[in-house]
Scaffold this active site. Structure first.
Site, PDB file in Angstrom:
ATOM      1  N   TYR A  54      15.188  66.866  25.671  1.00 41.58           N
ATOM      2  CA  TYR A  54      15.581  66.123  26.888  1.00 41.58           C
ATOM      3  C   TYR A  54      14.698  66.549  28.067  1.00 41.58           C
ATOM      4  O   TYR A  54      14.185  65.708  28.818  1.00 41.58           O
ATOM      5  CB  TYR A  54      17.059  66.407  27.161  1.00 41.58           C
ATOM      6  CG  TYR A  54      17.581  66.017  28.520  1.00 41.58           C
ATOM      7  CD1 TYR A  54      17.803  64.688  28.866  1.00 41.58           C
ATOM      8  CD2 TYR A  54      17.890  66.998  29.475  1.00 41.58           C
ATOM      9  CE1 TYR A  54      18.305  64.344  30.119  1.00 41.58           C
ATOM     10  CE2 TYR A  54      18.396  66.658  30.716  1.00 41.58           C
ATOM     11  CZ  TYR A  54      18.590  65.334  31.042  1.00 41.58           C
ATOM     12  OH  TYR A  54      19.085  64.997  32.279  1.00 41.58           O
TER      13      TYR A  54
HETATM   14  N1  LIG Z   1      24.417  65.521  33.935  1.00 39.51           N
HETATM   15  C1  LIG Z   1      23.709  66.275  34.755  1.00 39.51           C
HETATM   16  O1  LIG Z   1      24.097  67.391  35.156  1.00 39.51           O
HETATM   17  C2  LIG Z   1      22.385  65.770  35.238  1.00 39.51           C
HETATM   18  C3  LIG Z   1      21.617  66.589  36.057  1.00 39.51           C
HETATM   19  C4  LIG Z   1      20.427  66.076  36.587  1.00 39.51           C
HETATM   20  C5  LIG Z   1      20.030  64.788  36.275  1.00 39.51           C
HETATM   21  N2  LIG Z   1      20.783  64.023  35.432  1.00 39.51           N
HETATM   22  C6  LIG Z   1      20.326  62.644  35.171  1.00 39.51           C
HETATM   23  O2  LIG Z   1      20.966  61.811  36.116  1.00 39.51           O
HETATM   24  C7  LIG Z   1      21.014  60.473  35.619  1.00 39.51           C
HETATM   25  C8  LIG Z   1      22.351  59.850  35.964  1.00 39.51           C
HETATM   26  O3  LIG Z   1      23.401  60.696  35.590  1.00 39.51           O
HETATM   27  P1  LIG Z   1      24.880  60.103  35.421  1.00 39.51           P
HETATM   28  O4  LIG Z   1      25.803  61.220  35.505  1.00 39.51           O
HETATM   29  O5  LIG Z   1      25.051  58.922  36.303  1.00 39.51           O
HETATM   30  O6  LIG Z   1      24.784  59.623  33.907  1.00 39.51           O
HETATM   31  P2  LIG Z   1      25.736  58.624  33.115  1.00 39.51           P
HETATM   32  O7  LIG Z   1      27.086  58.570  33.739  1.00 39.51           O
HETATM   33  O8  LIG Z   1      25.612  58.962  31.672  1.00 39.51           O
HETATM   34  O9  LIG Z   1      25.061  57.191  33.394  1.00 39.51           O
HETATM   35  C9  LIG Z   1      23.924  56.775  32.729  1.00 39.51           C
HETATM   36  C10 LIG Z   1      24.089  55.293  32.450  1.00 39.51           C
HETATM   37  O10 LIG Z   1      22.926  54.854  31.748  1.00 39.51           O
HETATM   38  C11 LIG Z   1      23.353  53.871  30.853  1.00 39.51           C
HETATM   39  N3  LIG Z   1      22.451  53.633  29.741  1.00 39.51           N
HETATM   40  C12 LIG Z   1      22.257  54.443  28.670  1.00 39.51           C
HETATM   41  N4  LIG Z   1      21.436  53.850  27.804  1.00 39.51           N
HETATM   42  C13 LIG Z   1      21.089  52.653  28.333  1.00 39.51           C
HETATM   43  C14 LIG Z   1      20.281  51.587  27.893  1.00 39.51           C
HETATM   44  N5  LIG Z   1      19.655  51.624  26.711  1.00 39.51           N
HETATM   45  N6  LIG Z   1      20.139  50.508  28.684  1.00 39.51           N
HETATM   46  C15 LIG Z   1      20.778  50.442  29.875  1.00 39.51           C
HETATM   47  N7  LIG Z   1      21.593  51.418  30.346  1.00 39.51           N
HETATM   48  C16 LIG Z   1      21.739  52.501  29.573  1.00 39.51           C
HETATM   49  C17 LIG Z   1      24.659  54.424  30.313  1.00 39.51           C
HETATM   50  O11 LIG Z   1      25.361  53.384  29.674  1.00 39.51           O
HETATM   51  P3  LIG Z   1      26.620  53.702  28.724  1.00 39.51           P
HETATM   52  O12 LIG Z   1      27.751  53.861  29.728  1.00 39.51           O
HETATM   53  O13 LIG Z   1      26.706  52.506  27.868  1.00 39.51           O
HETATM   54  O14 LIG Z   1      26.317  54.968  28.004  1.00 39.51           O
HETATM   55  C18 LIG Z   1      25.296  54.964  31.568  1.00 39.51           C
HETATM   56  O15 LIG Z   1      26.123  54.006  32.184  1.00 39.51           O
HETATM   57  C19 LIG Z   1      20.688  60.565  34.146  1.00 39.51           C
HETATM   58  O16 LIG Z   1      19.389  60.072  33.948  1.00 39.51           O
HETATM   59  C20 LIG Z   1      20.697  62.049  33.849  1.00 39.51           C
HETATM   60  O17 LIG Z   1      19.744  62.389  32.874  1.00 39.51           O
HETATM   61  C21 LIG Z   1      21.945  64.481  34.923  1.00 39.51           C
END
Ligand SMILES: NC(=O)c1ccc[n+]([C@@H]2O[C@H](COP(=O)([O-])OP(=O)(O)OC[C@H]3O[C@@H](n4cnc5c(N)ncnc54)[C@H](OP(=O)(O)O)[C@@H]3O)[C@@H](O)[C@H]2O)c1
Length: 217
Positions: free
Chosen positions: A129
């Site tokens: 990742y």
């Molecule tokens: N978690 C952490 O602590 C952290 C820290 C730093 C950065 N980030 C990054 O921050 C970003 C946003 O985080 P978040 O918490 O908002 O994540 P999240 O709640 O998992 O939201 C990501 C969204 O992307 C959608 N998605 C996944 N695959 C897709 C596809 N093929 N086509 C279109 N949409 C798709 C997901 O859809 P589904 O609902 O269908 O799965 C989900 O709604 C991510 O990129 C993550 O890597 C995360």
């Protein structure tokens, strides 16, 4: 401003859509599950079904047309190596190319701190990742788009405080999804902040002040 949010049903995407539409922006919210349309609409965005894995660059470009900015906040969210490659990696590559084709220059990417997860035992999936996310940053930063890469710390759902620590390099920490959304919304309306990577954690500086300070160098 007309904003296209990819990952609009996600934690950051939903919050961002709500903030933007609340201040009068027009938001198209791309989501991949048909059952997510209601949640996206509840944030004030216009729901649009789409899938970064299956949609072609041309299909994405058609959807992006007539928007002023694209925000990429999608992610595989620990669903496996292949999904990470296809969504966080290839998906970003396709979206950036599509934005170029559609003539949408402004492109914000939600990325990750390079030192995320360093306090945990490394796993192959997480290391993958991190490599994919970094490669996505490299790709976007070499594009001709007016990009901003925002790297939040560990995302938490506590209510936002409207305050952050933000800069080209800041110490790692938690970041409230509400505050990330507020930061992205402010960056969208600050075109002077361009072609930079900004790390963001919870902190003491009001979001608007932080964005203004960074934009004025
Ligand atoms: N978690 C952490 O602590 C952290 C820290 C730093 C950065 N980030 C990054 O921050 C970003 C946003 O985080 P978040 O918490 O908002 O994540 P999240 O709640 O998992 O939201 C990501 C969204 O992307 C959608 N998605 C996944 N695959 C897709 C596809 N093929 N086509 C279109 N949409 C798709 C997901 O859809 P589904 O609902 O269908 O799965 C989900 O709604 C991510 O990129 C993550 O890597 C995360």
């Amino acid at each position: 401003m007309r904003v296209f949010v990819i990952g609009a049903a996600g934690g950051v995407g939903r919050r961002l859509s709500k903030l933007l539409t609340g201040q009068g922006d027009d938001v198209t919210g791309m989501h991949r599950g048909a059952d997510q349309a209601e949640a996206v609409a509840a944030s004030g965005a216009r729901p649009l079904l789409g899938d970064l894995v299956h949609d072609t660059v041309d299909e994405l470009a058609l959807r992006f047309q007539w928007h002023d900015a694209v925000v990429f906040s999608a992610g595989a969210h620990g669903t496996g190596r292949d999904q990470t490659t296809l969504i966080d990696g290839k998906g970003l590559e396709k979206a950036a190319e599509a934005a170029g084709l559609a003539g949408v220059r402004r492109f914000l990417l939600v990325s990750v701190f390079p030192e995320a997860g360093r306090s945990r035992e490394p796993t192959e999936g997480f290391e993958h990742y991190m490599r994919v996310k970094k490669q996505a940053d490299v790709l976007l930063s070499r594009s001709g788009l007016d990009w901003v890469i925002v790297r939040p710390g560990t995302l938490v759902d506590n209510a936002g405080e409207g305050r952050v620590t933000a800069g080209p390099a800041v110490s790692y920490g938690d970041t409230r999804r509400d505050d990330v959304a507020a930061f992205l919304a402010a960056v969208l309306h600050e075109p002077r902040l361009n072609r930079v990577i900004v790390e963001v954690t919870s902190g003491d500086e009001p979001v608007a002040d932080a964005v203004r300070r960074l934009a004025s160098g």
